[in-house]
Design an enzyme around this catalytic site. Structure first.
Site, short mmCIF file in Angstrom:
data_model
loop_
_atom_site.label_atom_id
_atom_site.label_comp_id
_atom_site.label_asym_id
_atom_site.label_seq_id
_atom_site.Cartn_x
_atom_site.Cartn_y
_atom_site.Cartn_z
N ALA A 142 -55.04 7.06 -54.38
CA ALA A 142 -56.36 7.60 -54.72
C ALA A 142 -56.28 8.62 -55.86
O ALA A 142 -57.14 8.65 -56.75
CB ALA A 142 -56.99 8.24 -53.49
N ASP A 148 -45.70 2.95 -63.35
CA ASP A 148 -44.64 3.51 -62.53
C ASP A 148 -44.21 4.81 -63.20
O ASP A 148 -44.08 4.86 -64.43
CB ASP A 148 -43.47 2.55 -62.40
CG ASP A 148 -42.70 2.80 -61.11
OD1 ASP A 148 -43.35 2.99 -60.06
OD2 ASP A 148 -41.46 2.83 -61.13
P1 IMP Z 1 -45.52 6.37 -58.83
O1 IMP Z 1 -44.62 5.40 -59.44
O2 IMP Z 1 -46.65 6.74 -59.72
O3 IMP Z 1 -45.96 5.98 -57.46
O4 IMP Z 1 -44.73 7.73 -58.68
C1 IMP Z 1 -43.54 7.85 -57.95
C2 IMP Z 1 -43.43 9.24 -57.38
O5 IMP Z 1 -43.39 10.17 -58.45
C3 IMP Z 1 -44.62 9.63 -56.51
O6 IMP Z 1 -44.31 9.46 -55.18
C4 IMP Z 1 -44.85 11.09 -56.81
O7 IMP Z 1 -44.18 11.86 -55.89
C5 IMP Z 1 -44.21 11.29 -58.16
N1 IMP Z 1 -45.26 11.41 -59.18
C6 IMP Z 1 -45.85 10.43 -59.90
N2 IMP Z 1 -46.77 10.93 -60.73
C7 IMP Z 1 -46.75 12.27 -60.53
C8 IMP Z 1 -47.50 13.34 -61.09
O8 IMP Z 1 -48.38 13.19 -61.95
N3 IMP Z 1 -47.22 14.57 -60.62
C9 IMP Z 1 -46.28 14.81 -59.68
N4 IMP Z 1 -45.57 13.85 -59.11
C10 IMP Z 1 -45.79 12.57 -59.54
#
Ligand code: IMP
Length: 193
Positions: free
Chosen positions: A12, A70
């Site tokens: 979200a 990602d």
């Molecule tokens: P995802 O690939 O966007 O799901 O990110 C992987 C992990 O990186 C997530 O579980 C978050 O903990 C961390 N993450 C991704 N984007 C952000 C951000 O903008 N701020 C802080 N942590 C992030």
């Protein structure tokens, strides 16, 4: 007519950020919006690979233009970790608070605090793949600060700011973040067409 794009995610926070950045240019649908309840595997060794896996899954099953992102936090003193494993740094089944705690512990006594967030977006449009990337450089603090945002926001302070992403709040973050930059690249590509 607004372009319809499926974002291969149900996060979200991410949906809200991306919808805000893309504004009125596109109508973004989540996996839930299209009735996709699959747990799409993220088994690649790179951010690019995982973004491609998620976007390809949606394109193959729903035959609609879609994109996936990602993101990883790459810490210099940890040789780029947690990187592609950012979501499960503290192990499967652990939450973001546990990931932050592990990061602070692993960074204990490290003087080199440099890190960057990197986002890769894979767009599949009419069956063709396009990659976009954004990064933001900063420092890992030695304690959590701030209550906005998610993930590692409370321990990451972007360069040229004296507050963490979790203190800056979403309006500022959405202007300067890794994801904002990658989405801007995507926007620029979509507007050119
Ligand atoms: P995802 O690939 O966007 O799901 O990110 C992987 C992990 O990186 C997530 O579980 C978050 O903990 C961390 N993450 C991704 N984007 C952000 C951000 O903008 N701020 C802080 N942590 C992030």
């Amino acid at each position: 007519m607004k372009k319809k794009l499926i974002l291969a995610s149900n996060n979200a926070h991410k949906l809200q950020e991306i919808r805000e950045i893309l504004g009125n240019d596109c109508h973004i649908l989540s996996l839930q919006d299209i009735g996709c309840h699959a747990d799409i595997p993220e088994t690649a060794m790179t951010l690019e690979g995982n973004a491609r896996l998620k976007a390809s899954y949606v394109y193959e099953h729903y035959h609609e233009d879609c994109f996936a992102d990602d993101t990883g936090l790459e810490v210099e003193a940890l040789n780029g970790a947690p990187g592609v494993y950012s979501a499960r740094y503290a192990g499967d089944g652990h939450d973001s608070a546990a990931n932050r705690r592990k990061l602070l512990k692993d960074m204990n006594c490290q003087t080199d605090r440099r890190a960057r967030f990197r986002t890769v977006i894979c767009l599949i449009e009419n069956g063709e793949e396009h990659l976009f990337e954004g990064e933001v450089k900063g420092q890992i603090l030695d304690e959590e600060r701030g209550s906005f945002g998610f993930g590692y926001d409370a321990v990451f302070m972007p360069d040229e700011y004296d507050r963490t992403f979790a203190e800056l709040g979403e309006t500022v973050k959405n202007k300067i973040s890794h994801r904002a930059k990658a989405v801007e690249q995507l926007c620029r590509y979509l507007r050119k067409k």
